[in-house]
Design a protein around this motif. Sequence first.
Motif, PDB file in Angstrom:
ATOM      1  N   PRO A   1      50.149  45.462  48.369  1.00 34.60           N
ATOM      2  CA  PRO A   1      49.117  44.662  49.056  1.00 34.60           C
ATOM      3  C   PRO A   1      49.438  44.398  50.519  1.00 34.60           C
ATOM      4  O   PRO A   1      48.542  44.101  51.298  1.00 34.60           O
ATOM      5  CB  PRO A   1      49.102  43.348  48.261  1.00 34.60           C
ATOM      6  N   GLY A   2      50.704  44.520  50.903  1.00 34.00           N
ATOM      7  CA  GLY A   2      51.080  44.243  52.287  1.00 34.00           C
ATOM      8  C   GLY A   2      50.785  45.376  53.240  1.00 34.00           C
ATOM      9  O   GLY A   2      51.075  45.270  54.414  1.00 34.00           O
ATOM     10  N   THR A   3      50.207  46.470  52.752  1.00 34.55           N
ATOM     11  CA  THR A   3      49.929  47.603  53.648  1.00 34.55           C
ATOM     12  C   THR A   3      48.427  47.866  53.761  1.00 34.55           C
ATOM     13  O   THR A   3      47.979  48.999  53.814  1.00 34.55           O
ATOM     14  CB  THR A   3      50.671  48.862  53.172  1.00 34.55           C
ATOM     15  N   ASP A   4      47.644  46.800  53.782  1.00 38.08           N
ATOM     16  CA  ASP A   4      46.208  46.862  54.073  1.00 38.08           C
ATOM     17  C   ASP A   4      45.466  47.824  53.148  1.00 38.08           C
ATOM     18  O   ASP A   4      44.716  48.692  53.591  1.00 38.08           O
ATOM     19  CB  ASP A   4      45.980  47.257  55.535  1.00 38.08           C
ATOM     20  N   MET A   5      45.666  47.622  51.834  1.00 36.34           N
ATOM     21  CA  MET A   5      45.076  48.536  50.866  1.00 36.34           C
ATOM     22  C   MET A   5      43.563  48.418  50.744  1.00 36.34           C
ATOM     23  O   MET A   5      42.899  49.378  50.369  1.00 36.34           O
ATOM     24  CB  MET A   5      45.697  48.312  49.487  1.00 36.34           C
ATOM     25  N   ALA A   6      43.033  47.267  51.035  1.00 33.89           N
ATOM     26  CA  ALA A   6      41.598  47.069  50.814  1.00 33.89           C
ATOM     27  C   ALA A   6      40.761  48.129  51.513  1.00 33.89           C
ATOM     28  O   ALA A   6      39.718  48.542  51.020  1.00 33.89           O
ATOM     29  CB  ALA A   6      41.187  45.668  51.279  1.00 33.89           C
TER      30      ALA A   6
ATOM     31  N   VAL B   1      52.086  43.390  42.868  1.00 34.67           N
ATOM     32  CA  VAL B   1      51.758  41.994  43.181  1.00 34.67           C
ATOM     33  C   VAL B   1      52.986  41.102  43.063  1.00 34.67           C
ATOM     34  O   VAL B   1      53.326  40.346  43.971  1.00 34.67           O
ATOM     35  CB  VAL B   1      50.626  41.492  42.259  1.00 34.67           C
ATOM     36  N   GLN B   2      53.651  41.139  41.927  1.00 35.79           N
ATOM     37  CA  GLN B   2      54.855  40.369  41.561  1.00 35.79           C
ATOM     38  C   GLN B   2      54.591  38.889  41.318  1.00 35.79           C
ATOM     39  O   GLN B   2      55.118  38.316  40.375  1.00 35.79           O
ATOM     40  CB  GLN B   2      55.983  40.538  42.593  1.00 35.79           C
ATOM     41  N   SER B   3      53.775  38.229  42.152  1.00 39.18           N
ATOM     42  CA  SER B   3      53.416  36.832  41.918  1.00 39.18           C
ATOM     43  C   SER B   3      52.179  36.497  42.760  1.00 39.18           C
ATOM     44  O   SER B   3      51.915  37.154  43.765  1.00 39.18           O
ATOM     45  CB  SER B   3      54.568  35.896  42.301  1.00 39.18           C
TER      46      SER B   3
ATOM     47  N   ALA C   1      46.294  38.471  50.121  1.00 39.82           N
ATOM     48  CA  ALA C   1      46.314  39.928  50.226  1.00 39.82           C
ATOM     49  C   ALA C   1      46.305  40.577  48.849  1.00 39.82           C
ATOM     50  O   ALA C   1      45.632  41.588  48.626  1.00 39.82           O
ATOM     51  CB  ALA C   1      47.542  40.381  51.013  1.00 39.82           C
ATOM     52  N   ALA C   2      47.051  39.991  47.909  1.00 40.92           N
ATOM     53  CA  ALA C   2      47.059  40.525  46.541  1.00 40.92           C
ATOM     54  C   ALA C   2      45.668  40.412  45.918  1.00 40.92           C
ATOM     55  O   ALA C   2      45.160  41.361  45.302  1.00 40.92           O
ATOM     56  CB  ALA C   2      48.095  39.781  45.704  1.00 40.92           C
ATOM     57  N   TRP C   3      45.070  39.265  46.071  1.00 41.01           N
ATOM     58  CA  TRP C   3      43.728  39.024  45.519  1.00 41.01           C
ATOM     59  C   TRP C   3      42.724  40.035  46.084  1.00 41.01           C
ATOM     60  O   TRP C   3      41.949  40.644  45.344  1.00 41.01           O
ATOM     61  CB  TRP C   3      43.314  37.595  45.865  1.00 41.01           C
ATOM     62  N   ARG C   4      42.752  40.233  47.426  1.00 47.41           N
ATOM     63  CA  ARG C   4      41.817  41.162  48.065  1.00 47.41           C
ATOM     64  C   ARG C   4      42.024  42.595  47.581  1.00 47.41           C
ATOM     65  O   ARG C   4      41.064  43.344  47.375  1.00 47.41           O
ATOM     66  CB  ARG C   4      41.969  41.104  49.588  1.00 47.41           C
ATOM     67  N   THR C   5      43.278  42.982  47.393  1.00 45.47           N
ATOM     68  CA  THR C   5      43.566  44.355  46.964  1.00 45.47           C
ATOM     69  C   THR C   5      43.061  44.597  45.555  1.00 45.47           C
ATOM     70  O   THR C   5      42.505  45.670  45.256  1.00 45.47           O
ATOM     71  CB  THR C   5      45.075  44.635  47.053  1.00 45.47           C
ATOM     72  N   ILE C   6      43.221  43.622  44.671  1.00 44.80           N
ATOM     73  CA  ILE C   6      42.730  43.773  43.296  1.00 44.80           C
ATOM     74  C   ILE C   6      41.209  43.857  43.282  1.00 44.80           C
ATOM     75  O   ILE C   6      40.618  44.695  42.584  1.00 44.80           O
ATOM     76  CB  ILE C   6      43.247  42.616  42.420  1.00 44.80           C
ATOM     77  N   GLU C   7      40.559  43.013  44.060  1.00 47.41           N
ATOM     78  CA  GLU C   7      39.093  43.087  44.142  1.00 47.41           C
ATOM     79  C   GLU C   7      38.658  44.444  44.698  1.00 47.41           C
ATOM     80  O   GLU C   7      37.678  45.043  44.231  1.00 47.41           O
ATOM     81  CB  GLU C   7      38.568  41.957  45.019  1.00 47.41           C
ATOM     82  N   ALA C   8      39.395  44.956  45.697  1.00 50.17           N
ATOM     83  CA  ALA C   8      39.052  46.257  46.284  1.00 50.17           C
ATOM     84  C   ALA C   8      39.244  47.383  45.275  1.00 50.17           C
ATOM     85  O   ALA C   8      38.508  48.379  45.307  1.00 50.17           O
ATOM     86  CB  ALA C   8      39.910  46.505  47.526  1.00 50.17           C
ATOM     87  N   ALA C   9      40.233  47.255  44.383  1.00 46.69           N
ATOM     88  CA  ALA C   9      40.441  48.276  43.353  1.00 46.69           C
ATOM     89  C   ALA C   9      39.239  48.347  42.421  1.00 46.69           C
ATOM     90  O   ALA C   9      38.804  49.434  42.020  1.00 46.69           O
ATOM     91  CB  ALA C   9      41.721  47.980  42.567  1.00 46.69           C
ATOM     92  N   HIS C  10      38.688  47.191  42.060  1.00 50.34           N
ATOM     93  CA  HIS C  10      37.445  47.179  41.267  1.00 50.34           C
ATOM     94  C   HIS C  10      36.318  47.868  42.046  1.00 50.34           C
ATOM     95  O   HIS C  10      35.586  48.705  41.508  1.00 50.34           O
ATOM     96  CB  HIS C  10      37.034  45.740  40.954  1.00 50.34           C
ATOM     97  N   ASP C  11      36.180  47.499  43.329  1.00 50.50           N
ATOM     98  CA  ASP C  11      35.068  48.015  44.137  1.00 50.50           C
ATOM     99  C   ASP C  11      35.169  49.514  44.410  1.00 50.50           C
ATOM    100  O   ASP C  11      34.148  50.173  44.621  1.00 50.50           O
ATOM    101  CB  ASP C  11      35.002  47.267  45.477  1.00 50.50           C
TER     102      ASP C  11
ATOM    103  N   ILE D   1      44.525  37.176  34.728  1.00 46.41           N
ATOM    104  CA  ILE D   1      43.440  37.333  33.755  1.00 46.41           C
ATOM    105  C   ILE D   1      42.088  37.138  34.436  1.00 46.41           C
ATOM    106  O   ILE D   1      41.127  37.863  34.160  1.00 46.41           O
ATOM    107  CB  ILE D   1      43.639  36.353  32.582  1.00 46.41           C
ATOM    108  N   THR D   2      42.029  36.173  35.346  1.00 45.37           N
ATOM    109  CA  THR D   2      40.785  35.921  36.081  1.00 45.37           C
ATOM    110  C   THR D   2      40.345  37.158  36.869  1.00 45.37           C
ATOM    111  O   THR D   2      39.148  37.456  36.967  1.00 45.37           O
ATOM    112  CB  THR D   2      40.977  34.738  37.047  1.00 45.37           C
ATOM    113  N   LEU D   3      41.313  37.915  37.397  1.00 50.25           N
ATOM    114  CA  LEU D   3      41.013  39.086  38.224  1.00 50.25           C
ATOM    115  C   LEU D   3      40.750  40.342  37.398  1.00 50.25           C
ATOM    116  O   LEU D   3      40.405  41.390  37.952  1.00 50.25           O
ATOM    117  CB  LEU D   3      42.150  39.323  39.211  1.00 50.25           C
ATOM    118  N   GLU D   4      40.944  40.286  36.094  1.00 56.96           N
ATOM    119  CA  GLU D   4      40.556  41.338  35.139  1.00 56.96           C
ATOM    120  C   GLU D   4      41.129  42.723  35.449  1.00 56.96           C
ATOM    121  O   GLU D   4      40.397  43.716  35.469  1.00 56.96           O
ATOM    122  CB  GLU D   4      39.026  41.434  35.051  1.00 56.96           C
TER     123      GLU D   4
END
Length: 387
Positions: A106-111, A129-131, A148-158, A188-191
């Motif tokens: 997530p620290g390398t601007d994955m979105a 993510v790790q935490s 950044a972790a949250w944004r990357t996970i959302e971007a993976a869905h998108d 779990i919330t981020l599915e």
Amino acid sequence: MLQFSDNPPLSLYVHLPWCVEKCPYCDFNSHGLKGRELPETDYVDALLRDLEPELPLIWGRPIETVFLGGGTPSLFSPEALDRLMSGLRALLDLRFTRELTLEVNPGTDMASRLAEYRAIGFNRVSIGVQSFDDRSLERLGRIHDRRAAWRTIEAAHDAGLDSFNIDLMHGLPGQTEADGLADIETAITLEPPHLSWYQLTIEPNTAFAFSPPALPPEATLDRIGEAGQARLVDAGYSHYEISAFARPGHECEHNLNYWRFGDYLGLGAGAHGKITLPAENRVERRVRSRHPNQYLERAGTAANIEAHDIPRRELPFEFMLNALRLTDGFPVSLFQERTGMPIAVASKTLRGLEEDGLIEWDIRDIRPTERGHRFLNDVLARFLPDD
């Protein structure tokens, strides 16, 4: 003499060893850039040269899964990864590859990059993510934060990826039971379709080994582990391997091939490979030069590869080391298919483990019990060959 009926499934692992910074807990073959330029062009060239000596070993065999790990492979530009994949497709049979995974940070601007990776052909990413707790991330030396972790996970869905994984640790410095379970609830919330959840361990030759942080007491570690596993199962994730949880149909096929003692090519600095050669009645391990600079110099030459056969007496341990990680264990017939030996060579040990309540064994399958999984290291030690 070993007797194999056929070739096992074949996977490809490619190691890209650089990170922005090396994390203090990491014992992988990874190297911080420390402001240096990433030699991505030279390294892609080296990887393709490195593949050529492997080709005679695997003529006609399709590659079922591909995994690019590290390090931080997502430091490589989409253009470099596209060139690498084009080169691999020209030399290997990737027509029927079901799963193509890229590790990302997530620290390398994955979105902004995930859609480009999808266009290259990657249908799965694994997100480190790790935490989701910023204090824990700082203690772990991670270069990203919760957002950044949250944004990357959302971007993976998108991005329309077929599947993706997130890595989470527990038992972190200063972590309470509530902290550990909060990470699980956020995940779990981020599915995510797949989640790897494992306890932090202090490995030799890491920064944490030289300056150990204060970890939670054993009782807290046990409570976090048990409660987290129960919560993930309750949320619909199958606990199919010691540290792996998946929605139905989203198990990591690449790792399943490892755990079922399949074959794999290993390319890149320090990469390991395992190749079964049925016509020669042997199983060979192949290891690449570990340091990136040495690897860049040697790729494509005999000096880059150390090869040795797995001794017959070690094959039962090597097989069980992988297969007993799986919650459902393995079919009895798989042992002979992958080791070339009848299950009878391990029957004395298996009977002892069954009597001790550590495995279940019927005519078709062998599987660890819940207690056996909990004490898996003790179970595996029983298969070590006598000196």
